[in-house]
Scaffold this motif. Structure first.
Motif, short mmCIF file in Angstrom:
data_model
loop_
_atom_site.label_atom_id
_atom_site.label_comp_id
_atom_site.label_asym_id
_atom_site.label_seq_id
_atom_site.Cartn_x
_atom_site.Cartn_y
_atom_site.Cartn_z
N THR A 1 -13.07 -42.69 21.57
CA THR A 1 -14.21 -42.42 20.95
C THR A 1 -15.60 -42.59 21.66
OG1 THR A 1 -13.05 -43.19 18.97
CG2 THR A 1 -15.23 -43.13 18.46
N THR B 1 -16.47 -37.90 10.51
CA THR B 1 -17.06 -37.42 12.12
C THR B 1 -16.75 -36.03 12.24
OG1 THR B 1 -16.83 -39.62 12.79
CG2 THR B 1 -17.17 -37.97 14.57
N ARG C 1 -13.01 -35.27 12.79
CA ARG C 1 -12.23 -36.22 13.40
C ARG C 1 -11.70 -37.39 12.63
NH1 ARG C 1 -14.78 -38.55 18.23
NH2 ARG C 1 -12.84 -39.13 18.77
N ASN D 1 -21.98 -37.49 13.00
CA ASN D 1 -21.28 -38.51 11.87
C ASN D 1 -22.33 -38.40 10.83
OD1 ASN D 1 -19.55 -39.97 14.02
ND2 ASN D 1 -21.53 -40.18 14.92
N ASP E 1 -20.28 -35.71 18.88
CA ASP E 1 -19.93 -35.68 17.66
C ASP E 1 -21.24 -35.70 16.63
OD1 ASP E 1 -17.51 -35.73 18.19
OD2 ASP E 1 -17.07 -37.86 17.80
N THR F 1 -16.78 -32.92 15.31
CA THR F 1 -16.71 -32.54 16.88
C THR F 1 -16.55 -31.06 16.83
OG1 THR F 1 -15.49 -34.34 17.23
CG2 THR F 1 -15.49 -32.89 18.86
N GLN G 1 -16.99 -39.61 23.07
CA GLN G 1 -17.38 -38.31 22.01
C GLN G 1 -18.95 -38.64 21.79
OE1 GLN G 1 -14.74 -36.10 22.64
NE2 GLN G 1 -15.96 -35.33 20.66
#
Length: 163
Positions: free
Chosen positions: A55, A78, A90, A64, A62, A80, A58
């Motif tokens: 994580t 989340t 994710r 969120n 990402d 990606t 990322q």
């Protein structure tokens, strides 16, 4: 990172309470809350820790999203980017006391709206089989057979939705 402008928080209504869905940025108190919720819901029950996952790598890639009520984070999702046309869910984690009350649905809808606004054509995910019915209700289709990821012994299934 991700395409486009920062997104504004949106107020939504579930029941009689006005709540807020908003994008969560790294390095903020909201991100710390999101991290803890993911840890509590998705890792601890299976004996996993943050250090076991990638994580951290990322961060900055990402996007969120969180559902907040009275300052408390109830659900986090989340996304990606995978390619120009595909974005992956994710994580989608809802606190145990808030499950089955529409918070996951609301965050999923916000993530789909974001994906459309960024011109993605498809959303994909690797769902726990126990959550397959949830995603199917919102138009996600399965792809392939159930499998066990090497990092956790819980059956998963690949799913997708054309936006």
């Amino acid at each position: 990172a991700y395409r486009g402008e920062k997104c504004e928080a949106k107020k939504t209504k579930l029941g009689d309470v006005y709540d807020m869905i908003k994008q969560i940025f790294y390095g903020t108190p909201e991100y710390d809350m999101a991290f803890q919720l993911r840890e509590d819901v998705l890792r601890k029950p299976w004996g996993r820790k943050f250090d076991d996952d990638l994580t951290k790598e990322q961060e900055g890639i990402d996007t969120n999203w969180g559902y907040f009520q009275d300052g408390k984070l109830l659900c986090v999702g989340t996304l990606t980017p995978i390619s120009e046309d595909i974005i992956k869910i994710r994580y989608l984690a809802t606190s145990p006391e808030a499950q089955r009350k529409g918070y996951g649905k609301a965050v999923l809808a916000a993530m789909e709206e974001y994906a459309r606004s960024q011109n993605y054509k498809q959303m994909v995910l690797e769902s726990r089989v126990s959550a397959q019915e949830f995603y199917s209700k919102y138009g996600y289709q399965t792809e392939g057979e159930e499998y066990y990821p090497e990092f956790i012994h819980i059956p998963h299934i690949k799913m997708f939705k054309v936006l």
